[in-house]
Design a protein around this motif. Structure first.
Motif, PDB file in Angstrom:
ATOM      1  N   ASP A 180       0.827  -1.219   0.000  1.00 24.00           N
ATOM      2  CA  ASP A 180       0.000   0.000   0.000  1.00 24.00           C
ATOM      3  C   ASP A 180       0.856   1.262   0.000  1.00 24.00           C
ATOM      4  O   ASP A 180       0.587   2.212   0.736  1.00 24.00           O
ATOM      5  CB  ASP A 180      -0.949   0.002   1.211  1.00 24.00           C
ATOM      6  CG  ASP A 180      -1.795  -1.257   1.282  1.00 24.00           C
ATOM      7  OD1 ASP A 180      -2.082  -1.836   0.217  1.00 24.00           O
ATOM      8  OD2 ASP A 180      -2.158  -1.674   2.389  1.00 24.00           O
ATOM      9  N   PHE A 181       1.870   1.271  -0.832  1.00 22.08           N
ATOM     10  CA  PHE A 181       2.826   2.380  -0.836  1.00 22.08           C
ATOM     11  C   PHE A 181       2.231   3.650  -1.431  1.00 22.08           C
ATOM     12  O   PHE A 181       1.530   3.607  -2.436  1.00 22.08           O
ATOM     13  CB  PHE A 181       4.076   1.993  -1.645  1.00 22.08           C
ATOM     14  CG  PHE A 181       5.137   3.056  -1.637  1.00 22.08           C
ATOM     15  CD1 PHE A 181       6.071   3.113  -0.611  1.00 22.08           C
ATOM     16  CD2 PHE A 181       5.181   4.019  -2.638  1.00 22.08           C
ATOM     17  CE1 PHE A 181       7.035   4.108  -0.583  1.00 22.08           C
ATOM     18  CE2 PHE A 181       6.153   5.022  -2.623  1.00 22.08           C
ATOM     19  CZ  PHE A 181       7.071   5.059  -1.590  1.00 22.08           C
ATOM     20  N   GLY A 182       2.551   4.787  -0.803  1.00 22.61           N
ATOM     21  CA  GLY A 182       2.287   6.069  -1.435  1.00 22.61           C
ATOM     22  C   GLY A 182       1.093   6.833  -0.934  1.00 22.61           C
ATOM     23  O   GLY A 182       0.854   7.956  -1.358  1.00 22.61           O
ATOM     24  N   THR A 183       0.331   6.266  -0.041  1.00 23.93           N
ATOM     25  CA  THR A 183      -0.832   7.014   0.433  1.00 23.93           C
ATOM     26  C   THR A 183      -0.691   7.440   1.889  1.00 23.93           C
ATOM     27  O   THR A 183      -1.289   8.421   2.309  1.00 23.93           O
ATOM     28  CB  THR A 183      -2.141   6.200   0.306  1.00 23.93           C
ATOM     29  OG1 THR A 183      -1.931   4.935   0.913  1.00 23.93           O
ATOM     30  CG2 THR A 183      -2.514   6.018  -1.140  1.00 23.93           C
ATOM     31  N   GLY A 184       0.092   6.730   2.649  1.00 27.23           N
ATOM     32  CA  GLY A 184       0.120   6.985   4.085  1.00 27.23           C
ATOM     33  C   GLY A 184       1.066   8.076   4.538  1.00 27.23           C
ATOM     34  O   GLY A 184       0.691   8.965   5.288  1.00 27.23           O
ATOM     35  N   ARG A 207      -6.330   4.697  -9.412  1.00 28.46           N
ATOM     36  CA  ARG A 207      -7.740   4.756  -9.770  1.00 28.46           C
ATOM     37  C   ARG A 207      -8.005   5.869 -10.771  1.00 28.46           C
ATOM     38  O   ARG A 207      -8.735   5.702 -11.735  1.00 28.46           O
ATOM     39  CB  ARG A 207      -8.569   4.982  -8.506  1.00 28.46           C
ATOM     40  CG  ARG A 207      -9.682   3.950  -8.366  1.00 28.46           C
ATOM     41  CD  ARG A 207     -10.513   4.241  -7.150  1.00 28.46           C
ATOM     42  NE  ARG A 207     -10.055   3.500  -5.974  1.00 28.46           N
ATOM     43  CZ  ARG A 207     -10.273   3.902  -4.723  1.00 28.46           C
ATOM     44  NH1 ARG A 207     -10.897   5.017  -4.458  1.00 28.46           N
ATOM     45  NH2 ARG A 207      -9.845   3.170  -3.724  1.00 28.46           N
ATOM     46  N   ASN A 208      -7.403   7.014 -10.514  1.00 22.02           N
ATOM     47  CA  ASN A 208      -7.611   8.149 -11.409  1.00 22.02           C
ATOM     48  C   ASN A 208      -6.247   8.705 -11.813  1.00 22.02           C
ATOM     49  O   ASN A 208      -5.781   9.697 -11.265  1.00 22.02           O
ATOM     50  CB  ASN A 208      -8.462   9.207 -10.696  1.00 22.02           C
ATOM     51  CG  ASN A 208      -8.757  10.386 -11.598  1.00 22.02           C
ATOM     52  OD1 ASN A 208      -8.396  10.392 -12.785  1.00 22.02           O
ATOM     53  ND2 ASN A 208      -9.393  11.397 -11.051  1.00 22.02           N
ATOM     54  N   ILE A 209      -5.666   8.029 -12.774  1.00 18.33           N
ATOM     55  CA  ILE A 209      -4.270   8.311 -13.115  1.00 18.33           C
ATOM     56  C   ILE A 209      -4.092   9.730 -13.670  1.00 18.33           C
ATOM     57  O   ILE A 209      -3.015  10.320 -13.559  1.00 18.33           O
ATOM     58  CB  ILE A 209      -3.722   7.215 -14.081  1.00 18.33           C
ATOM     59  CG1 ILE A 209      -2.217   7.056 -13.921  1.00 18.33           C
ATOM     60  CG2 ILE A 209      -4.113   7.456 -15.500  1.00 18.33           C
ATOM     61  CD1 ILE A 209      -1.787   6.316 -12.697  1.00 18.33           C
ATOM     62  N   ASP A 210      -5.168  10.307 -14.220  1.00 27.96           N
ATOM     63  CA  ASP A 210      -5.092  11.689 -14.701  1.00 27.96           C
ATOM     64  C   ASP A 210      -4.754  12.645 -13.563  1.00 27.96           C
ATOM     65  O   ASP A 210      -4.046  13.631 -13.740  1.00 27.96           O
ATOM     66  CB  ASP A 210      -6.434  12.128 -15.318  1.00 27.96           C
ATOM     67  CG  ASP A 210      -6.690  11.408 -16.632  1.00 27.96           C
ATOM     68  OD1 ASP A 210      -5.706  10.957 -17.249  1.00 27.96           O
ATOM     69  OD2 ASP A 210      -7.870  11.303 -17.015  1.00 27.96           O
ATOM     70  N   ALA A 211      -5.275  12.338 -12.391  1.00 27.97           N
ATOM     71  CA  ALA A 211      -5.064  13.218 -11.243  1.00 27.97           C
ATOM     72  C   ALA A 211      -3.759  12.914 -10.503  1.00 27.97           C
ATOM     73  O   ALA A 211      -3.134  13.801  -9.946  1.00 27.97           O
ATOM     74  CB  ALA A 211      -6.247  13.110 -10.281  1.00 27.97           C
ATOM     75  N   THR A 212      -3.355  11.641 -10.502  1.00 29.53           N
ATOM     76  CA  THR A 212      -2.218  11.247  -9.653  1.00 29.53           C
ATOM     77  C   THR A 212      -0.974  10.855 -10.455  1.00 29.53           C
ATOM     78  O   THR A 212       0.041  10.484  -9.880  1.00 29.53           O
ATOM     79  CB  THR A 212      -2.609  10.047  -8.763  1.00 29.53           C
ATOM     80  OG1 THR A 212      -3.102   9.004  -9.608  1.00 29.53           O
ATOM     81  CG2 THR A 212      -3.662  10.426  -7.731  1.00 29.53           C
ATOM     82  N   GLY A 213      -1.085  10.967 -11.792  1.00 29.71           N
ATOM     83  CA  GLY A 213      -0.013  10.492 -12.660  1.00 29.71           C
ATOM     84  C   GLY A 213       1.374  10.982 -12.300  1.00 29.71           C
ATOM     85  O   GLY A 213       2.329  10.206 -12.285  1.00 29.71           O
ATOM     86  N   SER A 214       1.487  12.276 -11.965  1.00 28.31           N
ATOM     87  CA  SER A 214       2.839  12.792 -11.716  1.00 28.31           C
ATOM     88  C   SER A 214       3.429  12.215 -10.431  1.00 28.31           C
ATOM     89  O   SER A 214       4.631  11.979 -10.346  1.00 28.31           O
ATOM     90  CB  SER A 214       2.862  14.317 -11.705  1.00 28.31           C
ATOM     91  OG  SER A 214       1.719  14.823 -11.078  1.00 28.31           O
ATOM     92  N   ILE A 215       2.561  11.966  -9.449  1.00 28.39           N
ATOM     93  CA  ILE A 215       3.032  11.342  -8.202  1.00 28.39           C
ATOM     94  C   ILE A 215       3.505   9.917  -8.483  1.00 28.39           C
ATOM     95  O   ILE A 215       4.576   9.503  -8.032  1.00 28.39           O
ATOM     96  CB  ILE A 215       1.895  11.288  -7.149  1.00 28.39           C
ATOM     97  CG1 ILE A 215       1.359  12.674  -6.861  1.00 28.39           C
ATOM     98  CG2 ILE A 215       2.355  10.553  -5.892  1.00 28.39           C
ATOM     99  CD1 ILE A 215       2.029  13.402  -5.743  1.00 28.39           C
ATOM    100  N   LEU A 222      11.729   7.027  -8.329  1.00 24.63           N
ATOM    101  CA  LEU A 222      12.376   6.800  -7.040  1.00 24.63           C
ATOM    102  C   LEU A 222      12.748   5.324  -6.886  1.00 24.63           C
ATOM    103  O   LEU A 222      13.875   4.976  -6.529  1.00 24.63           O
ATOM    104  CB  LEU A 222      11.419   7.226  -5.925  1.00 24.63           C
ATOM    105  CG  LEU A 222      11.901   7.101  -4.483  1.00 24.63           C
ATOM    106  CD1 LEU A 222      12.948   8.158  -4.202  1.00 24.63           C
ATOM    107  CD2 LEU A 222      10.720   7.267  -3.527  1.00 24.63           C
ATOM    108  N   ALA A 223      11.807   4.461  -7.190  1.00 26.82           N
ATOM    109  CA  ALA A 223      12.053   3.022  -7.075  1.00 26.82           C
ATOM    110  C   ALA A 223      13.205   2.606  -7.981  1.00 26.82           C
ATOM    111  O   ALA A 223      14.109   1.874  -7.568  1.00 26.82           O
ATOM    112  CB  ALA A 223      10.786   2.244  -7.426  1.00 26.82           C
ATOM    113  N   SER A 224      13.177   3.120  -9.206  1.00 25.05           N
ATOM    114  CA  SER A 224      14.207   2.749 -10.162  1.00 25.05           C
ATOM    115  C   SER A 224      15.597   3.228  -9.704  1.00 25.05           C
ATOM    116  O   SER A 224      16.580   2.497  -9.795  1.00 25.05           O
ATOM    117  CB  SER A 224      13.809   3.280 -11.536  1.00 25.05           C
ATOM    118  OG  SER A 224      14.923   3.627 -12.286  1.00 25.05           O
ATOM    119  N   VAL A 225      15.664   4.447  -9.182  1.00 25.45           N
ATOM    120  CA  VAL A 225      16.935   4.992  -8.692  1.00 25.45           C
ATOM    121  C   VAL A 225      17.451   4.172  -7.509  1.00 25.45           C
ATOM    122  O   VAL A 225      18.642   3.880  -7.405  1.00 25.45           O
ATOM    123  CB  VAL A 225      16.775   6.485  -8.290  1.00 25.45           C
ATOM    124  CG1 VAL A 225      17.991   6.970  -7.512  1.00 25.45           C
ATOM    125  CG2 VAL A 225      16.567   7.339  -9.527  1.00 25.45           C
TER     126      VAL A 225
END
Ligand code: C2E
Ligand code: MG
Ligand code: MG
Ligand code: MG
Length: 288
Positions: A180-184, A207-215, A222-225
């Motif tokens: 559940d990464f990224g919301t808490g 769920r709504n990638i248009d709104a959260t895409g940049s995050i 970050l994961a890749s780095v």
């Protein structure tokens, strides 16, 4: 006895509470019974590799087959198990069950890793680590093919017992995933402080990638780095999959591919793979 319209409005509340407590007690008793009768089972939800379209791993999810009420979802009984102290016995059953499935799948030629959810409370039991560490010797399972899904809240703050547990698991060969990464939380230091193998991006963020895409893009970078594998959970739509492929997410889990399945169905699904779903997409979308 309080009647409607009487001044003491506390009474109905107390009655309600009483009822709730009785219900919780009854459910705890039923959980104990279920543990003895082995009314639990593990379902497996496949995870698909972006590169190959193969099922490379699966999440082990608990189900309770209640004799009268039918199938009960974890959200209804995990909290009860946590509050009543039964969670560790339940957990132990899951560890052993997953270990034996890992062996069975490997023997049948399925090269998969399986992940196990552990709730924060399970980390407070000092014996948990010992129980997990003795599994490979006791059962013959391959710890490098078993991951533990831990939520961020467990890893936050400087808790030496948690660190010891996580590092102990890691040095025994087990893998560590953040669930559940990224919301808490916004404190990301723990990603560097702990030996994390993978993060599972919370489905709320997709769920709504248009709104959260940049995050989400930032999380994937970050994961890749940090050389941490990225897994997307709750992938339901082709558009989400396309977006995730475009942004180089490593692994997908969700209803678009499959819901959690009982063992035999899972086995068939894992052998079939999901190459088609990925192959149908333009090649430039496929992650390198
Ligand atoms: P989780 O670890 O975040 O597990 C993912 C949940 O999302 C699962 O629900 C799964 O069925 C559901 N899911 C998967 N794909 C999709 C999708 O595309 N769309 C939607 N809407 N949902 C999807 P489930 O099986 O009901 O489990 C709920 C939670 O219960 C899990 O959340 C986990 O925290 C907990 N849980 C399950 N099994 C265990 C266990 O053995 N031990 C512990 N401690 N917790 C468990
Ligand atoms: Mg999980
Ligand atoms: Mg999750
Ligand atoms: Mg969850």
């Amino acid at each position: 006895e309080a009647k409607a319209g009487e001044k003491n409005i506390c009474v109905p509340f107390v009655v309600r509470m009483r009822h709730k407590l009785d219900q919780a007690k009854a459910l705890k008793y039923e959980l104990e019974q279920a543990l003895e009768r082995k009314d639990f089972t593990i379902y497996f939800q496949p995870r698909v590799c972006a590169r190959s379209g193969e099922v490379v791993s699966a999440e082990a999810l608990m189900r309770w087959h209640h004799p009268e009420r039918g199938e009960i979802e974890p959200k209804h009984f995990i909290p009860v198990a946590e509050n009543s102290g039964l969670i560790n016995r339940l957990g132990e059953w899951v560890y052993r069950e997953v270990a034996s499935h890992q062996i069975e799948f490997a023997q049948q030629g399925l090269d998969l890793s399986l992940s196990i959810n552990v709730s924060p409370l399970q980390f407070r039991d000092p014996t948990i680590l010992g129980k997990i560490l003795e599994l490979p010797e006791k059962t013959g399972c391959d710890p490098t093919k078993i991951a533990f899904e831990i939520t961020e809240s467990v890893l936050l703050g400087e808790k030496s017992d948690v660190r010891q547990a996580v590092e102990g698991l890691k040095s025994a060969g087990y893998k560590i995933m953040v669930d559940d990464f990224g919301t808490g939380y916004s404190n990301l230091q723990y990603l560097q402080d702990y030996p994390i193998d993978a993060i599972k991006i919370d489905r709320k963020l997709l769920r709504n990638i248009d709104a959260t895409g940049s995050i989400v893009r930032l999380i994937l970078t970050l994961a890749s780095v940090l050389k941490i594998r990225s897994v997307a959970e709750g992938v339901e739509k082709t558009e989400q999959l396309e977006w995730l492929l475009q942004n180089k997410c490593n692994e997908f889990q969700g209803f678009l591919f499959s819901e959690p399945l009982p063992k035999t169905k899972f086995f068939a699904a894992a052998q079939a793979g999901h190459q088609k779903l990925l192959v149908n997409l333009p090649p430039e979308l496929r992650a390198a």
